[in-house]
Design a protein around this motif. Structure first.
Motif, PDB file in Angstrom:
ATOM      1  N   LYS A  53      35.489 -27.361 -35.387  1.00 55.99           N
ATOM      2  CA  LYS A  53      36.136 -26.087 -35.085  1.00 55.99           C
ATOM      3  C   LYS A  53      36.704 -25.455 -36.355  1.00 55.99           C
ATOM      4  O   LYS A  53      37.338 -26.129 -37.167  1.00 55.99           O
ATOM      5  N   GLY A  54      36.464 -24.149 -36.513  1.00 52.04           N
ATOM      6  CA  GLY A  54      37.016 -23.416 -37.640  1.00 52.04           C
ATOM      7  C   GLY A  54      36.268 -23.585 -38.942  1.00 52.04           C
ATOM      8  O   GLY A  54      36.741 -23.134 -39.992  1.00 52.04           O
ATOM      9  N   ALA A  55      35.099 -24.204 -38.915  1.00 47.52           N
ATOM     10  CA  ALA A  55      34.330 -24.415 -40.147  1.00 47.52           C
ATOM     11  C   ALA A  55      33.963 -23.078 -40.786  1.00 47.52           C
ATOM     12  O   ALA A  55      33.642 -22.113 -40.098  1.00 47.52           O
ATOM     13  N   ARG A  56      34.017 -23.047 -42.092  1.00 42.43           N
ATOM     14  CA  ARG A  56      33.556 -21.858 -42.819  1.00 42.43           C
ATOM     15  C   ARG A  56      32.064 -22.020 -43.083  1.00 42.43           C
ATOM     16  O   ARG A  56      31.633 -22.998 -43.720  1.00 42.43           O
ATOM     17  N   VAL A  57      31.272 -21.075 -42.599  1.00 43.62           N
ATOM     18  CA  VAL A  57      29.820 -21.117 -42.733  1.00 43.62           C
ATOM     19  C   VAL A  57      29.380 -19.927 -43.581  1.00 43.62           C
ATOM     20  O   VAL A  57      29.695 -18.782 -43.257  1.00 43.62           O
ATOM     21  N   VAL A  58      28.653 -20.202 -44.652  1.00 42.05           N
ATOM     22  CA  VAL A  58      28.232 -19.152 -45.582  1.00 42.05           C
ATOM     23  C   VAL A  58      26.750 -19.287 -45.874  1.00 42.05           C
ATOM     24  O   VAL A  58      26.269 -20.385 -46.192  1.00 42.05           O
ATOM     25  N   PHE A  59      26.024 -18.174 -45.763  1.00 44.16           N
ATOM     26  CA  PHE A  59      24.622 -18.117 -46.166  1.00 44.16           C
ATOM     27  C   PHE A  59      24.557 -17.372 -47.492  1.00 44.16           C
ATOM     28  O   PHE A  59      24.924 -16.202 -47.573  1.00 44.16           O
ATOM     29  N   ILE A  60      24.091 -18.055 -48.524  1.00 43.46           N
ATOM     30  CA  ILE A  60      24.066 -17.485 -49.870  1.00 43.46           C
ATOM     31  C   ILE A  60      22.719 -16.817 -50.117  1.00 43.46           C
ATOM     32  O   ILE A  60      21.669 -17.472 -50.043  1.00 43.46           O
ATOM     33  N   PRO A  61      22.716 -15.520 -50.382  1.00 43.26           N
ATOM     34  CA  PRO A  61      21.460 -14.785 -50.586  1.00 43.26           C
ATOM     35  C   PRO A  61      20.651 -15.346 -51.752  1.00 43.26           C
ATOM     36  O   PRO A  61      21.182 -15.625 -52.824  1.00 43.26           O
ATOM     37  N   GLY A  62      19.357 -15.519 -51.509  1.00 41.94           N
ATOM     38  CA  GLY A  62      18.443 -15.943 -52.566  1.00 41.94           C
ATOM     39  C   GLY A  62      18.395 -17.418 -52.838  1.00 41.94           C
ATOM     40  O   GLY A  62      17.592 -17.872 -53.657  1.00 41.94           O
ATOM     41  N   LEU A  63      19.218 -18.202 -52.147  1.00 41.79           N
ATOM     42  CA  LEU A  63      19.283 -19.643 -52.384  1.00 41.79           C
ATOM     43  C   LEU A  63      18.268 -20.383 -51.520  1.00 41.79           C
ATOM     44  O   LEU A  63      18.127 -20.084 -50.336  1.00 41.79           O
ATOM     45  N   ASN A  64      17.573 -21.359 -52.106  1.00 44.74           N
ATOM     46  CA  ASN A  64      16.636 -22.184 -51.342  1.00 44.74           C
ATOM     47  C   ASN A  64      17.215 -23.575 -51.116  1.00 44.74           C
ATOM     48  O   ASN A  64      18.376 -23.837 -51.425  1.00 44.74           O
ATOM     49  N   HIS A  65      16.416 -24.490 -50.572  1.00 38.85           N
ATOM     50  CA  HIS A  65      16.920 -25.824 -50.227  1.00 38.85           C
ATOM     51  C   HIS A  65      17.211 -26.652 -51.477  1.00 38.85           C
ATOM     52  O   HIS A  65      18.250 -27.308 -51.568  1.00 38.85           O
ATOM     53  N   ALA A  66      16.287 -26.611 -52.429  1.00 42.36           N
ATOM     54  CA  ALA A  66      16.449 -27.412 -53.639  1.00 42.36           C
ATOM     55  C   ALA A  66      17.420 -26.793 -54.628  1.00 42.36           C
ATOM     56  O   ALA A  66      17.781 -27.427 -55.625  1.00 42.36           O
ATOM     57  N   GLY A  67      17.880 -25.595 -54.349  1.00 43.05           N
ATOM     58  CA  GLY A  67      18.734 -24.872 -55.293  1.00 43.05           C
ATOM     59  C   GLY A  67      20.123 -25.429 -55.455  1.00 43.05           C
ATOM     60  O   GLY A  67      20.867 -24.992 -56.342  1.00 43.05           O
ATOM     61  N   PHE A  68      20.501 -26.407 -54.619  1.00 44.74           N
ATOM     62  CA  PHE A  68      21.814 -27.021 -54.784  1.00 44.74           C
ATOM     63  C   PHE A  68      21.832 -28.045 -55.925  1.00 44.74           C
ATOM     64  O   PHE A  68      22.896 -28.490 -56.328  1.00 44.74           O
ATOM     65  N   GLY A  69      20.657 -28.409 -56.401  1.00 43.90           N
ATOM     66  CA  GLY A  69      20.579 -29.379 -57.484  1.00 43.90           C
ATOM     67  C   GLY A  69      19.572 -28.952 -58.535  1.00 43.90           C
ATOM     68  O   GLY A  69      18.998 -27.858 -58.465  1.00 43.90           O
ATOM     69  N   ALA A  70      19.371 -29.833 -59.499  1.00 46.38           N
ATOM     70  CA  ALA A  70      18.398 -29.584 -60.563  1.00 46.38           C
ATOM     71  C   ALA A  70      17.396 -30.723 -60.555  1.00 46.38           C
ATOM     72  O   ALA A  70      17.491 -31.680 -61.323  1.00 46.38           O
ATOM     73  N   TYR A  71      16.432 -30.634 -59.626  1.00 49.04           N
ATOM     74  CA  TYR A  71      15.412 -31.689 -59.514  1.00 49.04           C
ATOM     75  C   TYR A  71      14.030 -31.110 -59.271  1.00 49.04           C
ATOM     76  O   TYR A  71      13.111 -31.813 -58.840  1.00 49.04           O
ATOM     77  N   GLY A  72      13.856 -29.842 -59.567  1.00 50.09           N
ATOM     78  CA  GLY A  72      12.538 -29.239 -59.472  1.00 50.09           C
ATOM     79  C   GLY A  72      12.200 -28.720 -58.089  1.00 50.09           C
ATOM     80  O   GLY A  72      13.063 -28.556 -57.222  1.00 50.09           O
ATOM     81  N   ILE A  73      10.909 -28.483 -57.875  1.00 52.58           N
ATOM     82  CA  ILE A  73      10.414 -27.903 -56.629  1.00 52.58           C
ATOM     83  C   ILE A  73      10.309 -28.981 -55.557  1.00 52.58           C
ATOM     84  O   ILE A  73       9.877 -30.104 -55.828  1.00 52.58           O
ATOM     85  N   GLN A  74      10.690 -28.636 -54.342  1.00 55.56           N
ATOM     86  CA  GLN A  74      10.608 -29.564 -53.213  1.00 55.56           C
ATOM     87  C   GLN A  74       9.553 -29.063 -52.227  1.00 55.56           C
ATOM     88  O   GLN A  74       9.522 -27.892 -51.873  1.00 55.56           O
ATOM     89  N   LYS A  75       8.674 -29.962 -51.814  1.00 54.70           N
ATOM     90  CA  LYS A  75       7.588 -29.591 -50.921  1.00 54.70           C
ATOM     91  C   LYS A  75       8.118 -28.948 -49.641  1.00 54.70           C
ATOM     92  O   LYS A  75       9.037 -29.461 -49.015  1.00 54.70           O
ATOM     93  N   GLY A  76       7.529 -27.821 -49.269  1.00 57.27           N
ATOM     94  CA  GLY A  76       7.925 -27.122 -48.052  1.00 57.27           C
ATOM     95  C   GLY A  76       9.023 -26.096 -48.245  1.00 57.27           C
ATOM     96  O   GLY A  76       9.323 -25.316 -47.339  1.00 57.27           O
ATOM     97  N   ASP A  77       9.633 -26.092 -49.426  1.00 55.67           N
ATOM     98  CA  ASP A  77      10.723 -25.161 -49.696  1.00 55.67           C
ATOM     99  C   ASP A  77      10.176 -23.816 -50.157  1.00 55.67           C
ATOM    100  O   ASP A  77       9.010 -23.713 -50.554  1.00 55.67           O
ATOM    101  N   HIS A  78      11.016 -22.789 -50.105  1.00 52.32           N
ATOM    102  CA  HIS A  78      10.668 -21.485 -50.641  1.00 52.32           C
ATOM    103  C   HIS A  78      11.215 -21.348 -52.061  1.00 52.32           C
ATOM    104  O   HIS A  78      12.036 -22.168 -52.498  1.00 52.32           O
ATOM    105  N   LYS A  79      10.787 -20.343 -52.734  1.00 49.51           N
ATOM    106  CA  LYS A  79      11.254 -20.095 -54.088  1.00 49.51           C
ATOM    107  C   LYS A  79      12.591 -19.369 -54.055  1.00 49.51           C
ATOM    108  O   LYS A  79      12.778 -18.425 -53.286  1.00 49.51           O
ATOM    109  N   ALA A  80      13.511 -19.794 -54.900  1.00 43.36           N
ATOM    110  CA  ALA A  80      14.795 -19.100 -55.016  1.00 43.36           C
ATOM    111  C   ALA A  80      14.557 -17.693 -55.554  1.00 43.36           C
ATOM    112  O   ALA A  80      13.674 -17.474 -56.393  1.00 43.36           O
ATOM    113  N   GLN A  81      15.356 -16.764 -55.097  1.00 43.86           N
ATOM    114  CA  GLN A  81      15.151 -15.367 -55.460  1.00 43.86           C
ATOM    115  C   GLN A  81      16.163 -14.851 -56.478  1.00 43.86           C
ATOM    116  O   GLN A  81      16.142 -13.674 -56.822  1.00 43.86           O
TER     117      GLN A  81
END
Length: 255
Positions: A185-213
């Motif tokens: 309850k009360g969680a803060r939920v944020v969708f960051i524009p242009g961010l993809n799944h692998a964009g939280f780290g620095a480990y390259g492209i992840q299969k099935g992911d989209h490109k960060a914009q």
């Protein structure tokens, strides 16, 4: 002779099958390696049995992050290492075979190095599923990157931040919105524009992911700012330490 040949064929077939299974296992479980800039961001840190640790002289809280499946935990250093300068210790947790489900207690192991210091658990992708489970059990603040609880935690009043990307190919926004109903309850939920799944780290492209914009350095700054504001909202003298979960107020809510 025929029996010996038959046994040899069976043995050869079993060995060949074993090699194939082993090869497939190594292929699907091979790690997503941290990029050189991530390793560089860890300079000045130390390696502990539970993970990689960065700490200021007088930390005010410990952030322990469970990595995504098969992701080298060092990959998150460029994102979280700058928080050390603001007084937060950061533990990037190592988990068996790169699967956080096999190392659920690693966050609590890290906390033992900092007795009495507030602990905040976080996780990316599959790592977030584990972080949510442990945080709910222990009554700890929680931050999630492209993740969600495996079970419904909407009846808990648990400080929670959940960040998602609009370009996530593995956890698309519509699916993320639906699963966010499980958050406390009360969680803060944020969708960051242009961010993809692998964009939280620095480990390259992840299969099935989209490109960060958008440039990842810009995205990391935005993610980090959300985390920093979340931490400030906790009141660093008051976050619970492990085992204080029963003291948290629990309410059922209807979504």
């Amino acid at each position: 002779m025929k029996t010996q040949r038959l046994l040899a064929l069976i043995l050869g077939g079993a060995l060949a099958l074993g090699a194939v299974v082993t090869g497939l296992g190594l292929y699907f479980l091979r790690p997503l390696s941290a990029e050189p800039l991530a390793v560089e961001a860890l300079k000045g840190g130390i390696e502990r049995p539970y993970g990689y640790l960065l700490t200021p002289k007088a930390p005010q809280a410990l952030l322990a992050l469970y990595p995504g499946a098969r992701v080298d935990p060092r990959a998150y250093a460029p994102l979280l290492a700058p928080l050390v300068e603001e007084g937060y210790a950061v533990a990037l947790l190592k988990v068996p075979a790169g699967i956080a489900l096999l190392g659920k207690e690693r966050g609590l192991e890290a906390a033992r190095d900092f007795p009495g210091l507030p602990l905040v658990l976080g996780g990316h992708s599959l790592g977030g599923v584990v972080a949510a489970e442990v945080a709910a059990r222990e009554g700890l603040p929680l931050f999630l990157f492209a993740s969600y609880p495996e079970t419904d935690l909407s009846g808990l009043s648990l400080p929670t931040l959940a960040l998602y990307g609009t370009e996530d190919g593995l956890l698309p926004p519509e699916k993320a919105k639906a699963l966010a109903r499980r958050l406390p309850k009360g969680a803060r939920v944020v969708f960051i524009p242009g961010l993809n799944h692998a964009g939280f780290g620095a480990y390259g492209i992840q299969k099935g992911d989209h490109k960060a914009q958008r440039p990842r350095e810009v995205l990391w700054n935005e993610i980090r700012e959300e985390v920093r504001l979340f931490l400030e909202s906790l009141g660093l003298n008051t976050p619970p330490t492990p085992g204080q979960g029963d003291s948290l107020k629990r309410k059922r809510v209807v979504l």
